[in-house]
Design a protein around this motif. Structure first.
Motif, mmCIF file in Angstrom:
data_model
loop_
_atom_site.group_PDB
_atom_site.id
_atom_site.type_symbol
_atom_site.label_atom_id
_atom_site.label_comp_id
_atom_site.label_asym_id
_atom_site.label_seq_id
_atom_site.Cartn_x
_atom_site.Cartn_y
_atom_site.Cartn_z
ATOM 1 N N THR A 24 0.865 -1.176 0.000
ATOM 2 C CA THR A 24 0.000 0.000 0.000
ATOM 3 C C THR A 24 0.901 1.225 0.000
ATOM 4 O O THR A 24 2.033 1.184 0.492
ATOM 5 N N TRP A 25 0.403 2.337 -0.567
ATOM 6 C CA TRP A 25 1.189 3.560 -0.639
ATOM 7 C C TRP A 25 0.266 4.742 -0.875
ATOM 8 O O TRP A 25 -0.901 4.581 -1.211
ATOM 9 N N GLU A 26 0.813 5.934 -0.697
ATOM 10 C CA GLU A 26 0.072 7.173 -0.893
ATOM 11 C C GLU A 26 0.098 7.585 -2.367
ATOM 12 O O GLU A 26 1.024 7.228 -3.099
ATOM 13 N N ASP A 27 -0.904 8.358 -2.770
ATOM 14 C CA ASP A 27 -0.954 8.897 -4.125
ATOM 15 C C ASP A 27 0.299 9.737 -4.378
ATOM 16 O O ASP A 27 0.818 10.393 -3.471
ATOM 17 N N GLU A 28 0.788 9.725 -5.573
ATOM 18 C CA GLU A 28 1.952 10.468 -6.053
ATOM 19 C C GLU A 28 3.281 9.891 -5.569
ATOM 20 O O GLU A 28 4.329 10.478 -5.799
ATOM 21 N N ASP A 29 3.264 8.727 -4.890
ATOM 22 C CA ASP A 29 4.502 8.048 -4.511
ATOM 23 C C ASP A 29 5.009 7.221 -5.697
ATOM 24 O O ASP A 29 4.264 6.919 -6.627
ATOM 25 N N THR A 30 6.269 6.834 -5.633
ATOM 26 C CA THR A 30 6.844 5.916 -6.607
ATOM 27 C C THR A 30 6.834 4.527 -5.987
ATOM 28 O O THR A 30 7.294 4.349 -4.853
ATOM 29 N N VAL A 31 6.291 3.553 -6.704
ATOM 30 C CA VAL A 31 6.188 2.197 -6.159
ATOM 31 C C VAL A 31 7.455 1.399 -6.459
ATOM 32 O O VAL A 31 8.019 1.500 -7.544
ATOM 33 N N HIS A 32 7.883 0.640 -5.460
ATOM 34 C CA HIS A 32 9.063 -0.217 -5.583
ATOM 35 C C HIS A 32 8.724 -1.581 -4.990
ATOM 36 O O HIS A 32 8.349 -1.672 -3.828
ATOM 37 N N SER A 33 8.906 -2.620 -5.759
ATOM 38 C CA SER A 33 8.684 -3.962 -5.226
ATOM 39 C C SER A 33 9.879 -4.445 -4.414
ATOM 40 O O SER A 33 9.752 -5.345 -3.593
ATOM 41 N N GLU A 34 11.050 -3.839 -4.659
ATOM 42 C CA GLU A 34 12.310 -4.256 -4.052
ATOM 43 C C GLU A 34 12.668 -5.686 -4.444
ATOM 44 O O GLU A 34 13.412 -6.367 -3.742
ATOM 45 N N HIS A 35 12.132 -6.150 -5.564
ATOM 46 C CA HIS A 35 12.421 -7.488 -6.072
ATOM 47 C C HIS A 35 13.579 -7.404 -7.059
ATOM 48 O O HIS A 35 13.559 -6.599 -7.978
ATOM 49 N N ASP A 36 14.588 -8.236 -6.866
ATOM 50 C CA ASP A 36 15.752 -8.230 -7.742
ATOM 51 C C ASP A 36 16.313 -9.647 -7.862
ATOM 52 O O ASP A 36 17.306 -9.988 -7.229
ATOM 53 N N CYS A 37 15.650 -10.464 -8.668
ATOM 54 C CA CYS A 37 16.097 -11.850 -8.832
ATOM 55 C C CYS A 37 17.194 -11.980 -9.884
ATOM 56 O O CYS A 37 17.823 -13.025 -9.990
ATOM 57 N N GLY A 38 17.399 -10.924 -10.670
ATOM 58 C CA GLY A 38 18.424 -10.976 -11.702
ATOM 59 C C GLY A 38 17.940 -11.492 -13.050
ATOM 60 O O GLY A 38 18.681 -11.461 -14.025
ATOM 61 N N ARG A 39 16.719 -11.959 -13.117
ATOM 62 C CA ARG A 39 16.175 -12.446 -14.392
ATOM 63 C C ARG A 39 15.637 -11.275 -15.204
ATOM 64 O O ARG A 39 15.250 -10.248 -14.667
ATOM 65 N N ASP A 40 15.583 -11.470 -16.521
ATOM 66 C CA ASP A 40 15.040 -10.443 -17.410
ATOM 67 C C ASP A 40 13.541 -10.281 -17.200
ATOM 68 O O ASP A 40 12.881 -11.135 -16.616
ATOM 69 N N GLY A 41 13.021 -9.191 -17.723
ATOM 70 C CA GLY A 41 11.585 -8.941 -17.669
ATOM 71 C C GLY A 41 11.235 -7.938 -16.593
ATOM 72 O O GLY A 41 11.945 -7.775 -15.606
ATOM 73 N N ALA A 42 10.139 -7.260 -16.811
ATOM 74 C CA ALA A 42 9.708 -6.192 -15.912
ATOM 75 C C ALA A 42 8.794 -6.715 -14.811
ATOM 76 O O ALA A 42 8.010 -7.640 -15.016
ATOM 77 N N VAL A 43 8.902 -6.092 -13.653
ATOM 78 C CA VAL A 43 7.938 -6.300 -12.573
ATOM 79 C C VAL A 43 6.749 -5.398 -12.876
ATOM 80 O O VAL A 43 6.918 -4.209 -13.132
ATOM 81 N N THR A 44 5.555 -5.961 -12.874
ATOM 82 C CA THR A 44 4.351 -5.191 -13.178
ATOM 83 C C THR A 44 3.435 -5.141 -11.955
ATOM 84 O O THR A 44 3.419 -6.063 -11.133
ATOM 85 N N TRP A 45 2.690 -4.060 -11.856
ATOM 86 C CA TRP A 45 1.754 -3.833 -10.769
ATOM 87 C C TRP A 45 0.324 -3.749 -11.306
ATOM 88 O O TRP A 45 0.087 -3.185 -12.361
#
Length: 83
Positions: A24-45
């Motif tokens: 959860t986050w406030e409006d106008e914030d930047t979202v970060h999953s903090e996920h970094d497995c090293g594999r290609d491809g984008a994290v989507t929300w």
């Protein structure tokens, strides 16, 4: 309407490795999953927002590390300003 009246909640997914999570986050914030497995491809929300002042809500989809805006103009505030 202040952006503090709008809150977001959503789920992220990284299809390349199958990882996912929620936040959860406030409006106008930047979202970060903090996920970094090293594999290609984008994290989507996939997320939903809600205004605590007027109850309006909506949803959106975006990539990780994106600033998130509801672009919501609260009708309650407009009515107070007109009074």
């Amino acid at each position: 309407m202040s952006s503090a009246d709008v809150v977001w909640g959503g789920q992220w997914e990284h299809p390349a490795c199958g990882a996912s999570g929620e936040a959860t986050w406030e409006d106008e914030d930047t979202v970060h999953s903090e996920h970094d497995c090293g594999r290609d491809g984008a994290v989507t929300w996939s997320a939903e927002w809600r205004c605590h002042s007027c109850g309006d809500e909506g949803d959106d989809q975006f990539e990780d590390d994106s600033p998130v805006y509801s672009d919501h103009e609260c009708e309650d505030e407009d009515e107070e300003a007109a009074a």
